[in-house]
Design an enzyme around this catalytic site. Structure first.
Site, mmCIF file in Angstrom:
data_model
loop_
_atom_site.group_PDB
_atom_site.id
_atom_site.type_symbol
_atom_site.label_atom_id
_atom_site.label_comp_id
_atom_site.label_asym_id
_atom_site.label_seq_id
_atom_site.Cartn_x
_atom_site.Cartn_y
_atom_site.Cartn_z
ATOM 1 N N LYS A 208 0.847 -1.201 0.000
ATOM 2 C CA LYS A 208 0.000 0.000 0.000
ATOM 3 C C LYS A 208 0.880 1.248 0.000
ATOM 4 O O LYS A 208 0.691 2.158 -0.786
ATOM 5 C CB LYS A 208 -0.906 -0.052 1.234
ATOM 6 C CG LYS A 208 -1.829 1.129 1.375
ATOM 7 C CD LYS A 208 -2.810 0.868 2.514
ATOM 8 C CE LYS A 208 -3.563 2.131 2.886
ATOM 9 N NZ LYS A 208 -4.516 1.911 3.965
ATOM 10 N N GLU A 214 10.541 -4.625 4.696
ATOM 11 C CA GLU A 214 10.687 -6.017 4.278
ATOM 12 C C GLU A 214 10.349 -6.176 2.796
ATOM 13 O O GLU A 214 11.064 -6.827 2.030
ATOM 14 C CB GLU A 214 9.745 -6.932 5.079
ATOM 15 C CG GLU A 214 10.069 -7.063 6.546
ATOM 16 C CD GLU A 214 9.294 -6.066 7.398
ATOM 17 O OE1 GLU A 214 9.072 -4.921 6.931
ATOM 18 O OE2 GLU A 214 8.928 -6.430 8.528
ATOM 19 N N GLY A 268 -5.029 -2.210 5.177
ATOM 20 C CA GLY A 268 -4.251 -3.363 4.702
ATOM 21 C C GLY A 268 -4.960 -4.686 4.929
ATOM 22 O O GLY A 268 -5.094 -5.517 4.026
ATOM 23 N N ARG A 269 -5.449 -4.879 6.150
ATOM 24 C CA ARG A 269 -6.072 -6.173 6.471
ATOM 25 C C ARG A 269 -7.464 -6.321 5.864
ATOM 26 O O ARG A 269 -8.095 -7.354 6.005
ATOM 27 C CB ARG A 269 -6.105 -6.377 7.988
ATOM 28 C CG ARG A 269 -6.805 -5.263 8.757
ATOM 29 C CD ARG A 269 -6.450 -5.345 10.233
ATOM 30 N NE ARG A 269 -6.924 -4.207 11.004
ATOM 31 C CZ ARG A 269 -6.297 -3.039 11.106
ATOM 32 N NH1 ARG A 269 -5.188 -2.833 10.426
ATOM 33 N NH2 ARG A 269 -6.777 -2.078 11.862
ATOM 34 N N GLU A 354 -5.343 -7.144 15.012
ATOM 35 C CA GLU A 354 -4.827 -5.840 14.595
ATOM 36 C C GLU A 354 -5.944 -4.792 14.668
ATOM 37 O O GLU A 354 -5.683 -3.617 14.908
ATOM 38 C CB GLU A 354 -4.252 -5.939 13.175
ATOM 39 C CG GLU A 354 -3.323 -4.784 12.848
ATOM 40 C CD GLU A 354 -2.622 -4.943 11.514
ATOM 41 O OE1 GLU A 354 -2.463 -6.083 11.029
ATOM 42 O OE2 GLU A 354 -2.235 -3.928 10.938
ATOM 43 N N HIS A 386 -5.095 -33.667 17.617
ATOM 44 C CA HIS A 386 -3.993 -34.520 18.056
ATOM 45 C C HIS A 386 -2.892 -33.706 18.715
ATOM 46 O O HIS A 386 -1.783 -34.205 18.912
ATOM 47 C CB HIS A 386 -3.435 -35.301 16.863
ATOM 48 C CG HIS A 386 -4.461 -36.217 16.278
ATOM 49 N ND1 HIS A 386 -4.558 -37.548 16.618
ATOM 50 C CD2 HIS A 386 -5.493 -35.962 15.434
ATOM 51 C CE1 HIS A 386 -5.585 -38.086 15.979
ATOM 52 N NE2 HIS A 386 -6.172 -37.137 15.255
ATOM 53 N N LYS A 512 7.598 -0.969 12.135
ATOM 54 C CA LYS A 512 8.202 -0.572 10.865
ATOM 55 C C LYS A 512 9.429 0.314 11.062
ATOM 56 O O LYS A 512 10.236 0.459 10.162
ATOM 57 C CB LYS A 512 7.162 0.139 9.988
ATOM 58 C CG LYS A 512 6.049 -0.804 9.544
ATOM 59 C CD LYS A 512 5.153 -0.203 8.490
ATOM 60 C CE LYS A 512 4.093 -1.228 8.081
ATOM 61 N NZ LYS A 512 3.283 -0.839 6.962
HETATM 62 C C1 G6Q Z 1 -2.748 -4.031 7.865
HETATM 63 C C2 G6Q Z 1 -1.498 -3.519 8.402
HETATM 64 C C3 G6Q Z 1 -0.257 -4.188 7.904
HETATM 65 C C4 G6Q Z 1 0.138 -3.818 6.485
HETATM 66 C C5 G6Q Z 1 1.564 -4.283 6.234
HETATM 67 C C6 G6Q Z 1 2.032 -4.006 4.837
HETATM 68 O O1 G6Q Z 1 -3.835 -3.608 8.146
HETATM 69 O O2 G6Q Z 1 -1.438 -2.149 8.291
HETATM 70 O O3 G6Q Z 1 -0.344 -5.579 8.000
HETATM 71 O O4 G6Q Z 1 -0.739 -4.369 5.568
HETATM 72 O O5 G6Q Z 1 2.404 -3.676 7.167
HETATM 73 O O6 G6Q Z 1 1.968 -2.637 4.526
HETATM 74 P P1 G6Q Z 1 2.165 -2.142 3.053
HETATM 75 O O7 G6Q Z 1 1.093 -2.710 2.208
HETATM 76 O O8 G6Q Z 1 2.124 -0.649 3.113
HETATM 77 O O9 G6Q Z 1 3.516 -2.650 2.597
#
Ligand code: G6Q
Length: 546
Positions: A208, A214, A268-269, A354, A386, A512
């Site tokens: 996003k 990462e 994001g989620r 989250e 199990h 981050k």
């Molecule tokens: C989701 C969070 C988090 C995010 C990641 C990736 O709601 O904010 O999981 O999606 O940190 O972020 P980017 O898409 O900006 O790389």
């Protein structure tokens, strides 16, 4: 606007008084007293059936919970979300993942912008592109068709598409293998790259912000790896991006024509419905991706319109709220009895924890006298049986369980499916009924009396442990869409009751930036800073090992 404190409301206090009695109820008795309990405490919508009769509650509990929903203005907040009001207060954003799955003719505007038109323009691009890759018109720089897709993203830009591609495995294109690289651990990238050929691989850089450390590190590594066997001009055939950040994408060298945008009003989620779902469209085709969106939309319509007592997401939320607030359940286990849903618990873990893992109210007051989000965890049945089911049956904590199953399998091994469902239903029955010491003694009849007494406590199951069972006919794109939307709205209702902002994630943002200083120290680019002795010691050991 500052709401009265949850615990000070009349509805909460009525629930507290009611809970003082309910804590002593035995579900065995509740079932014995009401032969209609299953019919009364089950509900169906958008292809999903929820049996919530195996919970420690009765009609009065539900009435009181319903009053709480009304008193806390949950429906008002829901309508504000659907209307595009900026209910994400700390980021000043609308929350409109529901607009991503609304039909083309639905008018939704944010700051005067027609959001629906933007959404469908991107969906059209997703369709053209995914069709071309799937039918072989889109080829790599040497003219070969794409065989492997590597999605590089993390968190919300990884968990959704990965979970859905696995869940819809049976609808997948036979030529395309999907890979998901999220971890900054180079082993993750190494495992993916060692299985693919650069000539036939498509990389999706999904971020996003397009700044996540990462993802940027993994994207650069993939780019360098690719450029070992091809020139820069070949990048455009093999790298596409999904992001809100056009400038950063251009800087990375991706052709803006191969960029799939989304918007700051998609968390994001909650983004699998946006272009972040591109891997899904590539894997199962745009038609099934549309069915996935339509399934979620059906749940949205139900959530908006059904009365509280028939509203599946609201009921699921209220049961969770009841168990958490009044029956002291600190975690919830998710048990899909479907192998293809094996990433669903991890997906829900992010969605719920989250969103509602918060300790201040929307007005910023520290919450001191009630609990918010429980820990969400789990794995597929029957595997969990199990392993950790031991604790669920006989541990000192009571952990409610959501069982999820499809009534019909997508394979032909029908004896397996009967065995699977039998296990699922038997477990929920056992959690509810338990096994009394007298029943254990009867089982052990014939053994010496002192041996029976020695073993009886170990073989006794307290029972009275709550569970929900969610059933669908088949696991299809549409039922999966409805299932994910069900939990999204459950999360929304709980967040509204707890009066937290379910749509920010400052804890994730902290992660981050946190590692940057130590990374520079490990790389010898910065002088060792003054940490505590533990952190200093760990850094020293890592440096000595290089
Ligand atoms: C989701 C969070 C988090 C995010 C990641 C990736 O709601 O904010 O999981 O999606 O940190 O972020 P980017 O898409 O900006 O790389």
């Amino acid at each position: 606007m500052r709401q009265p404190l949850l615990t000070s409301t009349a509805a909460y206090q009525a629930l507290q008084n009611h809970a003082a009695k309910a804590r002593d109820w035995q579900m065995r008795d509740l079932f014995a007293q009401d032969p209609q309990r299953f019919e009364r405490l089950s509900v169906e919508a958008a292809g999903l059936f929820l049996d919530y009769s195996k919970n420690r509650l009765d009609g009065r509990t539900l009435e009181l919970l319903k009053t709480l929903v009304q008193e806390r203005g949950v429906e008002r907040l829901r309508d504000a979300m659907f209307a595009g009001e900026k209910i994400n207060l700390t980021e000043g954003r609308a929350v409109l993942h529901t607009a991503l799955r609304a039909p083309r003719d639905r008018q939704i505007t944010v700051d005067g912008q027609d959001v629906g038109a933007d959404v469908h323009a991107v969906l059209d691009h997703v369709k053209t592109f995914s069709d071309a890759v799937r039918n072989g018109d889109w080829v790599g720089h040497t003219g070969k068709q794409i065989t492997d897709v590597i999605n590089i993203g993390i968190g919300g830009s990884d968990l959704g598409p990965k979970m859905v591609c696995l869940a819809l495995r049976q609808f997948a294109h036979p030529r395309l293998t999907m890979h998901f690289v999220s971890n900054v651990d180079g082993h993750d990238m190494d495992a993916a790259l060692s299985r693919v050929n650069p000539e036939t691989t498509l990389f999706i850089i999904a971020s996003k912000t397009f700044t996540t450390a990462e993802t940027m590190m993994n994207a650069n590594t993939a780019r360098q790896w690719f450029l070992q066997s091809a020139g820069e001009e070949a990048l455009a055939r093999h790298f596409v991006a999904v992001s809100t950040n056009v400038e950063a994408i251009k800087k990375f060298g991706i052709d803006p024509a191969n960029m799939f945008p989304f918007w700051d009003w998609v968390g994001g989620r909650y983004s699998v419905w946006s272009a972040i779902g591109l891997p899904v469209a590539l894997c199962v085709g745009f038609g099934y991706f549309s069915d996935f969106l339509a399934g979620a939309h059906a749940m949205d319509e139900h959530f908006r319109n059904a009365p509280i007592e028939q509203n599946l997401p609201t009921i699921l939320a209220l049961i969770g709220f009841w168990n958490r607030e009044f029956l002291d359940c600190a975690s919830v286990s998710i048990a899909p009895y479907h192998q293809d849903l094996n990433r669903f618990p991890a997906y829900l873990q992010q969605l719920e924890m989250e969103s509602n893992g918060k300790r201040v109210t929307r007005a910023g007051d520290v919450i001191t006298d009630y609990e918010t989000c429980p820990t969400i965890w789990g794995d597929v049945g029957t595997n969990g049986q199990h392993a950790y089911f031991q604790l669920l049956h006989q541990g000192t904590d009571v952990t409610p369980i959501d069982f999820i199953a499809a009534l019909r399998p997508a394979h032909e091994f029908h004896n397996h499916h009967a065995a699977l469902l039998a296990n699922c239903f038997a477990q929920s029955e056992a959690f509810m009924k338990g096994k009394t010491a007298d029943e254990v003694r009867q089982d052990l009849a014939g053994q010496p009396a002192d041996e029976i007494e020695r073993l009886a406590p170990h073989k006794t199951f307290p029972g009275n442990r709550p569970s929900n069972t969610i059933l669908m006919e088949y696991l299809t794109p549409a039922t999966l869409g409805a299932l994910v939307a069900l939990y999204e709205h459950k999360t929304f209702v709980q967040g509204a009751l707890w009066d937290v902002n379910s749509f920010d994630q400052w804890g994730v943002e902290l992660g981050k930036v946190l590692a940057k200083k130590i990374e520079a120290e490990l790389n010898g680019e910065a002088q060792p800073a003054q940490h505590d002795s533990s952190t200093n010691g760990l850094i020293a050991r890592a440096k000595a090992a290089v």
